[in-house]
Design an enzyme around this catalytic site. Sequence first.
Site, PDB file in Angstrom:
ATOM      1  CB  ILE A  97      -1.070  -0.113   1.080  1.00 53.89           C
ATOM      2  CG1 ILE A  97      -2.270  -1.030   1.113  1.00 53.89           C
ATOM      3  CG2 ILE A  97      -1.174   1.732   1.193  1.00 53.89           C
ATOM      4  CD1 ILE A  97      -2.858  -1.152   1.968  1.00 53.89           C
ATOM      5  CE1 TYR A  98       6.333   1.779  -0.347  1.00 55.03           C
ATOM      6  CE2 TYR A  98       4.554   0.229  -1.360  1.00 55.03           C
ATOM      7  CZ  TYR A  98       5.917   0.368  -0.858  1.00 55.03           C
ATOM      8  OH  TYR A  98       7.354   0.047   0.099  1.00 55.03           O
ATOM      9  N   GLY A 109      -4.533   5.585   2.113  1.00 57.03           N
ATOM     10  CA  GLY A 109      -3.756   4.216   2.979  1.00 57.03           C
ATOM     11  C   GLY A 109      -5.352   3.730   2.863  1.00 57.03           C
ATOM     12  CG  ASN A 136       7.252   2.424   6.732  1.00 54.42           C
ATOM     13  OD1 ASN A 136       7.056   3.693   7.058  1.00 54.42           O
ATOM     14  ND2 ASN A 136       7.214   1.801   5.937  1.00 54.42           N
ATOM     15  CE1 TYR A 143      -1.237  -2.436   6.182  1.00 54.20           C
ATOM     16  CE2 TYR A 143       1.131  -1.550   6.862  1.00 54.20           C
ATOM     17  CZ  TYR A 143      -0.191  -1.851   5.984  1.00 54.20           C
ATOM     18  OH  TYR A 143       0.202  -1.586   4.741  1.00 54.20           O
ATOM     19  CE  LYS A 145      -5.527   4.092  11.797  1.00 57.70           C
ATOM     20  NZ  LYS A 145      -6.063   5.272  11.124  1.00 57.70           N
TER      21      LYS A 145
END
Length: 172
Positions: A97-98, A109, A136, A143, A145
């Site tokens: 996911i970018y 996102g 990162n 993720y 969250k």
Amino acid sequence: MNRIEITKISLEQLVQLQEIGRKTFAETFASTNSEENMKTYLESGFSTDKLTAELQNPASEFYFATLNEVVIGYLKINSGQAQTEVQEGKALEIERIYVLQDFHGKKVGQLLYEKAIQIAKNKKVAFVWLGVWEENHRAIQFYTKNGFVAFDQHIFRLGDDEQTDIMMKLVL
């Protein structure tokens, strides 16, 4: 703000995929990796041959996030044998996911993530998993969250640099 569209892409959009893939990867990682390692990865990871094979693999799917018909992010998911590591039939991998830096914090996102979860539920998988570089912190926070928990780690090679990815999963 106009509505962000999430659409599945095909081989005809390969050039756009290369462009968004290289740009978002560079925006995310260029400041913390060597120029040579970045160049090597951007050439091999987003080569025409590699992306063609991925786009033609029925167990991999790509989706663009667009705003006013401009690509601002993308998602790649894998199931079955297309998964990079776990390769369980009851799992779905979010490989990428970018989102363009200019659109960070604007829920792009999250929309791509929600698309992946919707697909996972439609496929009736037991869990969704992914790997995220231990440095990162923004992605790890995102993720976490969303309910993901760390369960393992693996090595990701960026050029000649071996980096540790935290493997995270969400049980559905």
